[in-house]
Write an enzyme that holds these catalytic residues in place. Structure first.
Site, PDB file in Angstrom:
ATOM      1  N   SER A  48     -37.632 -17.455   4.116  1.00 30.35           N
ATOM      2  CA  SER A  48     -37.851 -17.770   2.704  1.00 30.35           C
ATOM      3  C   SER A  48     -37.114 -16.819   1.768  1.00 30.35           C
ATOM      4  O   SER A  48     -36.548 -17.273   0.762  1.00 30.35           O
ATOM      5  CB  SER A  48     -39.352 -17.775   2.386  1.00 30.35           C
ATOM      6  OG  SER A  48     -39.975 -18.902   2.960  1.00 30.35           O
ATOM      7  N   THR A  87     -48.131 -18.115   3.903  1.00 31.39           N
ATOM      8  CA  THR A  87     -47.980 -18.675   5.237  1.00 31.39           C
ATOM      9  C   THR A  87     -49.076 -18.124   6.143  1.00 31.39           C
ATOM     10  O   THR A  87     -50.090 -17.592   5.668  1.00 31.39           O
ATOM     11  CB  THR A  87     -46.561 -18.408   5.776  1.00 31.39           C
ATOM     12  OG1 THR A  87     -46.410 -19.071   7.034  1.00 31.39           O
ATOM     13  CG2 THR A  87     -46.261 -16.931   5.915  1.00 31.39           C
ATOM     14  N   LYS A 113     -53.431 -19.580   4.328  1.00 31.45           N
ATOM     15  CA  LYS A 113     -53.375 -20.714   3.402  1.00 31.45           C
ATOM     16  C   LYS A 113     -54.751 -21.142   2.898  1.00 31.45           C
ATOM     17  O   LYS A 113     -54.902 -21.513   1.725  1.00 31.45           O
ATOM     18  CB  LYS A 113     -52.650 -21.882   4.052  1.00 31.45           C
ATOM     19  CG  LYS A 113     -51.174 -21.602   4.286  1.00 31.45           C
ATOM     20  CD  LYS A 113     -50.439 -22.817   4.794  1.00 31.45           C
ATOM     21  CE  LYS A 113     -48.964 -22.492   4.994  1.00 31.45           C
ATOM     22  NZ  LYS A 113     -48.189 -23.687   5.409  1.00 31.45           N
ATOM     23  N   ASP A 159     -46.630 -28.109   0.855  1.00 33.36           N
ATOM     24  CA  ASP A 159     -46.385 -28.531   2.235  1.00 33.36           C
ATOM     25  C   ASP A 159     -46.410 -30.048   2.356  1.00 33.36           C
ATOM     26  O   ASP A 159     -45.567 -30.643   3.035  1.00 33.36           O
ATOM     27  CB  ASP A 159     -47.449 -27.947   3.170  1.00 33.36           C
ATOM     28  CG  ASP A 159     -47.214 -26.492   3.503  1.00 33.36           C
ATOM     29  OD1 ASP A 159     -46.043 -26.051   3.475  1.00 33.36           O
ATOM     30  OD2 ASP A 159     -48.203 -25.782   3.803  1.00 33.36           O
ATOM     31  N   GLY A 218     -52.503 -29.408  15.978  1.00 34.38           N
ATOM     32  CA  GLY A 218     -52.916 -28.248  15.204  1.00 34.38           C
ATOM     33  C   GLY A 218     -53.996 -28.612  14.205  1.00 34.38           C
ATOM     34  O   GLY A 218     -54.152 -29.793  13.850  1.00 34.38           O
ATOM     35  N   ALA A 219     -54.737 -27.599  13.754  1.00 32.78           N
ATOM     36  CA  ALA A 219     -55.818 -27.851  12.798  1.00 32.78           C
ATOM     37  C   ALA A 219     -55.940 -26.737  11.772  1.00 32.78           C
ATOM     38  O   ALA A 219     -57.016 -26.545  11.197  1.00 32.78           O
ATOM     39  CB  ALA A 219     -57.146 -28.033  13.548  1.00 32.78           C
ATOM     40  N   GLY A 256     -54.057 -24.514   8.300  1.00 31.61           N
ATOM     41  CA  GLY A 256     -53.701 -24.868   6.934  1.00 31.61           C
ATOM     42  C   GLY A 256     -52.512 -25.797   6.850  1.00 31.61           C
ATOM     43  O   GLY A 256     -52.499 -26.730   6.032  1.00 31.61           O
ATOM     44  N   ARG A 280     -56.331 -27.369  20.367  1.00 26.71           N
ATOM     45  CA  ARG A 280     -56.831 -26.847  21.637  1.00 26.71           C
ATOM     46  C   ARG A 280     -58.305 -26.490  21.552  1.00 26.71           C
ATOM     47  O   ARG A 280     -59.004 -26.413  22.567  1.00 26.71           O
ATOM     48  CB  ARG A 280     -56.007 -25.629  22.068  1.00 26.71           C
ATOM     49  CG  ARG A 280     -56.045 -24.474  21.103  1.00 26.71           C
ATOM     50  CD  ARG A 280     -55.232 -23.296  21.627  1.00 26.71           C
ATOM     51  NE  ARG A 280     -55.253 -22.179  20.710  1.00 26.71           N
ATOM     52  CZ  ARG A 280     -54.842 -20.970  21.032  1.00 26.71           C
ATOM     53  NH1 ARG A 280     -54.367 -20.727  22.230  1.00 26.71           N
ATOM     54  NH2 ARG A 280     -54.883 -20.002  20.139  1.00 26.71           N
ATOM     55  N   THR A 281     -58.815 -26.272  20.318  1.00 19.97           N
ATOM     56  CA  THR A 281     -60.260 -26.147  20.104  1.00 19.97           C
ATOM     57  C   THR A 281     -60.736 -27.459  19.490  1.00 19.97           C
ATOM     58  O   THR A 281     -60.527 -27.705  18.297  1.00 19.97           O
ATOM     59  CB  THR A 281     -60.570 -24.972  19.147  1.00 19.97           C
ATOM     60  OG1 THR A 281     -60.005 -23.771  19.681  1.00 19.97           O
ATOM     61  CG2 THR A 281     -62.072 -24.802  18.978  1.00 19.97           C
ATOM     62  N   TYR A 335     -39.741 -22.986  13.204  1.00 21.75           N
ATOM     63  CA  TYR A 335     -38.289 -22.801  13.272  1.00 21.75           C
ATOM     64  C   TYR A 335     -38.001 -21.440  13.873  1.00 21.75           C
ATOM     65  O   TYR A 335     -38.788 -20.503  13.755  1.00 21.75           O
ATOM     66  CB  TYR A 335     -37.634 -22.942  11.898  1.00 21.75           C
ATOM     67  CG  TYR A 335     -38.046 -21.910  10.879  1.00 21.75           C
ATOM     68  CD1 TYR A 335     -37.415 -20.665  10.809  1.00 21.75           C
ATOM     69  CD2 TYR A 335     -39.059 -22.172   9.962  1.00 21.75           C
ATOM     70  CE1 TYR A 335     -37.787 -19.721   9.870  1.00 21.75           C
ATOM     71  CE2 TYR A 335     -39.430 -21.226   9.019  1.00 21.75           C
ATOM     72  CZ  TYR A 335     -38.799 -20.003   8.981  1.00 21.75           C
ATOM     73  OH  TYR A 335     -39.164 -19.059   8.054  1.00 21.75           O
TER      74      TYR A 335
END
Length: 290
Positions: A16, A62, A66, A103, A127-128, A130, A152-153, A212
């Site tokens: 950034s 980040t 978030k 986002d 994923g879960a 932000g 995964r949770t 990335y």
């Protein structure tokens, strides 16, 4: 000097500063500067509240802050509240903190760049955190026919799905679009910790990876080999960053200059950002960085 930055832990890998300083230079904003702001969770709120007095106009947020960024804000957009996370903070002259989420619209813009419209399509989000909340909200608002979330949770996936009115997936499901919102691949480029193998990628028409890294991620490389349309994390970074830049400066973002800088064209020209050497650990949150 008007200051901007990116708050995270870790944040040493962030491009950034390179991207935003290139944009500032392109527009001749010589009295602006963007830098890395490493902030462990235990000092995040204290750090944010000290920024306005230090000349900061705004900051990106980040991993893993978030959701905390939204919670401490004095004002927030309706979208950020619906998502439950913020990645863009703007500071007023009196020190008030405004939170927004770029986002979600940034991701939709990145999809549009490869002629992918989520409307009427199915999507699986991995994923879960932000970032995942922003992507799920974006897909839902763009008219996706079905959005499923895996984590995964399982309890975290179920909570996100309940909050945003989508489905929780116990295992990867067939979909038109696969989106990785974990940080798997950030350290080594591999995606073996994700619940799918390379051969399964061909079942998804489009694969997006918010991670990335130098040389690209294994997920994107394998998806390309299997003929998928791909969106990599740098393009998402550019698109969401452009929206943050416009919010802070009130000027149209020079997207091409930002993209060139983020992808490494003349990488040293606009990257004066520095970070503490201690900020070089692998993310445990399994969410992508900026």
């Amino acid at each position: 000097m008007k200051r901007l930055g990116v708050l995270g832990w870790p944040v040493a890998h962030s491009r950034s500063p390179r991207m935003h300083n290139a944009a500032l230079a392109e527009l001749g904003l010589k009295d602006w500067h963007y830098q890395r702001l490493p902030a462990p969770p235990e000092v995040f709120e204290e750090t944010v509240r000290a920024l306005p007095a230090s000349g900061f106009v705004g900051a990106n947020v980040t991993i893993p802050h978030k959701e905390a960024a939204l919670a401490l804000a004095d004002e927030s957009t309706a979208a950020a509240r619906a998502i439950g996370a913020a990645n863009t903070l703007t500071f007023s002259h009196d020190g008030a903190i405004h939170a927004a989420n770029t986002d979600a619209p940034g991701f939709v813009a990145a999809l549009a760049g490869v002629d992918v419209d989520p409307a009427g399509r199915t999507a699986l989000v991995l994923g879960a955190g932000g970032s995942a909340r922003g992507i799920v909200y974006a897909l839902r608002e763009a008219g996706a026919a079905r959005v499923s979330v895996w984590n995964r949770t399982p309890e975290r996936a179920a909570a996100l799905a309940a909050d945003l009115g989508v489905e929780a997936a116990h295992r990867p499901a067939a979909a038109d679009l696969l989106v990785n919102c974990t940080s798997v691949g950030l350290a080594d480029g591999e995606f073996k910790e994700l619940p799918l193998d390379a051969d399964a990628l061909g079942t998804y028409a489009t694969v997006a990876d918010l991670v990335y890294r130098d040389g690209g991620t294994g997920l994107i490389a394998q998806a390309r080999r299997r003929g998928c349309t791909v969106v990599d994390g740098l393009e998402v970074l550019v698109r969401q960053g452009a929206l943050s830049f416009e919010a802070w400066t009130g000027l149209p973002a020079p997207v091409d200059a930002m993209r060139d800088a983020a992808r490494g064209a003349n990488p040293d020209a606009h990257d004066p950002g520095t970070s503490d050497p201690s900020d070089r650990r692998t993310a445990d949150a399994r969410r992508p960085g900026r």
